[in-house]
Design a protein around this motif. Structure first.
Motif, PDB file in Angstrom:
ATOM      1  N   SER A  88      -6.673  -0.081  14.376  1.00 38.76           N
ATOM      2  CA  SER A  88      -6.685  -1.462  14.869  1.00 38.76           C
ATOM      3  C   SER A  88      -7.800  -2.258  14.210  1.00 38.76           C
ATOM      4  O   SER A  88      -7.598  -3.402  13.773  1.00 38.76           O
ATOM      5  N   THR A 106      -6.988  -2.860  10.482  1.00 41.32           N
ATOM      6  CA  THR A 106      -5.936  -3.864  10.330  1.00 41.32           C
ATOM      7  C   THR A 106      -6.461  -5.252  10.641  1.00 41.32           C
ATOM      8  O   THR A 106      -6.151  -6.222   9.925  1.00 41.32           O
ATOM      9  N   LEU A 107      -7.262  -5.377  11.699  1.00 37.54           N
ATOM     10  CA  LEU A 107      -7.870  -6.662  12.035  1.00 37.54           C
ATOM     11  C   LEU A 107      -8.698  -7.195  10.871  1.00 37.54           C
ATOM     12  O   LEU A 107      -8.618  -8.381  10.536  1.00 37.54           O
ATOM     13  N   SER A 133      -3.678  -9.627  26.237  1.00 37.76           N
ATOM     14  CA  SER A 133      -3.546 -10.037  24.840  1.00 37.76           C
ATOM     15  C   SER A 133      -2.477 -11.117  24.700  1.00 37.76           C
ATOM     16  O   SER A 133      -2.594 -12.005  23.858  1.00 37.76           O
ATOM     17  N   PHE A 171      -4.295  -5.721  18.644  1.00 36.59           N
ATOM     18  CA  PHE A 171      -5.286  -4.855  18.012  1.00 36.59           C
ATOM     19  C   PHE A 171      -6.653  -4.990  18.688  1.00 36.59           C
ATOM     20  O   PHE A 171      -7.367  -4.001  18.858  1.00 36.59           O
ATOM     21  N   PRO A 206      -5.932   5.222  16.973  1.00 35.91           N
ATOM     22  CA  PRO A 206      -5.461   3.865  17.279  1.00 35.91           C
ATOM     23  C   PRO A 206      -6.560   2.816  17.182  1.00 35.91           C
ATOM     24  O   PRO A 206      -6.324   1.695  16.695  1.00 35.91           O
ATOM     25  N   ILE A 207      -7.778   3.167  17.631  1.00 35.38           N
ATOM     26  CA  ILE A 207      -8.875   2.204  17.584  1.00 35.38           C
ATOM     27  C   ILE A 207      -9.298   1.946  16.144  1.00 35.38           C
ATOM     28  O   ILE A 207      -9.492   0.792  15.732  1.00 35.38           O
ATOM     29  N   VAL A 216      -6.534  -3.037  21.976  1.00 34.88           N
ATOM     30  CA  VAL A 216      -6.585  -1.591  21.746  1.00 34.88           C
ATOM     31  C   VAL A 216      -7.999  -1.171  21.345  1.00 34.88           C
ATOM     32  O   VAL A 216      -8.543  -0.176  21.844  1.00 34.88           O
ATOM     33  N   ALA A 217      -8.621  -1.935  20.451  1.00 31.09           N
ATOM     34  CA  ALA A 217      -9.952  -1.580  19.962  1.00 31.09           C
ATOM     35  C   ALA A 217     -10.987  -1.600  21.079  1.00 31.09           C
ATOM     36  O   ALA A 217     -11.946  -0.809  21.070  1.00 31.09           O
ATOM     37  N   ARG A 259     -14.088  -6.884  12.135  1.00 33.49           N
ATOM     38  CA  ARG A 259     -13.062  -7.676  11.457  1.00 33.49           C
ATOM     39  C   ARG A 259     -13.659  -8.621  10.434  1.00 33.49           C
ATOM     40  O   ARG A 259     -13.081  -8.837   9.359  1.00 33.49           O
ATOM     41  N   SER A 278      -2.830  -9.508  16.073  1.00 35.16           N
ATOM     42  CA  SER A 278      -4.280  -9.372  16.154  1.00 35.16           C
ATOM     43  C   SER A 278      -4.767  -9.260  17.592  1.00 35.16           C
ATOM     44  O   SER A 278      -5.747  -8.562  17.880  1.00 35.16           O
TER      45      SER A 278
END
Length: 320
Positions: free
Chosen positions: A229, A232-233, A104, A28, A225-226, A31-32, A45, A25
């Motif tokens: 991310s 997924t979060l 991170s 992610f 990717p954003i 990246v976000a 999220r 997380s």
């Protein structure tokens, strides 16, 4: 493969998935932040996590002894509103804000401080347990580890990086408060685990929707990717992983389940170093070792010169 063996395998995979997803997380979030604000990260999220758990609850409709799916007592909803704020909304905002200034990997290490903060809150704020001598030593060692991680002897640590680390520490304090509050006011109530998760995340998501003009109504620069991310979060890390946590807790008990506390920072650090090429100063892993040793003492997994005892059931892994 027998049914029992298959069930054990599924639970084991859920435990592994829980550690990997929660550890990842922090990656992610980093990246976000390349395309959205820290408020939009937390907003996404919690809203996505609440929607995911809401769908699961709608399909399963779990009940306790034939009772209602959702609790009817106003005081219960009030308690859930408190932990939605202290256990989701505020710490998620703090971690997302902090990762604008810290790696991170470092954020994942601070997340592991939560069991120490939980012990302090449970003992001094809510008085639902008392610390024995070994636990006091563990708290002191853990605090010393935090100081070592910060590295106040370095000039750079006193700039923006320090505020990012303090934000991570503040998130861990929020989690500790939430665990103590939950044990004091909600643990004894007959609420199904998936319902508990939905009320916690769902109320936080509802609050985020109300705060949309303040936190999320800003321009974004989205890329795959954003977007992945954020999805997924929300759906996985703040949604399904909560259900996995409940399943593992029921199958393995609190002692083994709480070991995910040690898995998440390892995953977070590895992903930060491998994927984002993050680096460490010597004092950060050294401080992390002190924090881990403090956690072992605080959770009664290790006692100085005495046999190992089981940790307090309330001290479980936090959602990062």
């Amino acid at each position: 493969m027998s049914h029992t063996s298959s069930s054990k395998t599924i639970v084991g995979l859920q435990f592994l998935g829980m550690g990997v997803v929660w550890g990842a997380s922090f990656l992610f979030m980093k990246v976000a932040l390349d395309g959205v604000s820290f408020g939009q990260v937390a907003w996404s999220r919690l809203v996505l996590g609440g929607l995911t758990l809401g769908v699961i609850l709608l399909i399963r409709r779990p009940r306790v002894n034939g009772g209602p799916v959702l609790p009817r007592e106003p005081v219960v909803w009030l308690h859930f509103l408190v932990i939605a704020i202290t256990g989701c909304l505020v710490p998620h905002l703090l971690f997302a804000w902090a990762e604008q200034y810290v790696s991170s990997s470092l954020a994942s290490i601070y997340n592991a401080v939560t069991p120490i903060m939980t012990a302090l809150m449970a003992s001094f704020a809510f008085r639902v347990e008392s610390l024995v001598r070994g636990q006091v030593v563990g708290v002191i060692i853990g605090i010393l580890g935090v100081v070592v991680i910060i590295g106040p002897w370095q000039y750079d640590a006193l700039t923006g990086d320090l505020w990012g680390q303090l934000a991570c520490l503040g998130a861990a304090v929020c989690y500790g408060f939430t665990f103590g509050y939950t044990r004091r006011f909600l643990s004894g109530r007959p609420i199904v685990g998936s319902t508990f998760a939905f009320l916690n995340i769902g109320l936080a998501g509802a609050l985020m929707l109300l705060l949309t003009p303040v936190l999320a109504w800003h321009p974004v620069q989205l890329s795959w990717p954003i977007v992945l991310s954020l999805l997924t979060l929300g759906a996985l890390g703040t949604g399904l992983a909560y259900i996995w946590h409940i399943n593992v807790l029921r199958a393995w008990g609190p002692t083994t389940t709480s070991m995910v506390t040690y898995v998440t920072p390892v995953v977070g650090v590895l992903l930060g170093v491998v994927v984002l090429s993050e680096t460490f100063s010597w004092h950060q892993p050294a401080g992390a070792v002190l924090v881990l040793f403090g956690i072992l003492l605080t959770q009664k997994r290790l006692r100085l010169g005495l046999p190992v005892r089981r940790p307090d059931p309330a001290v479980l892994a936090p959602l990062p």
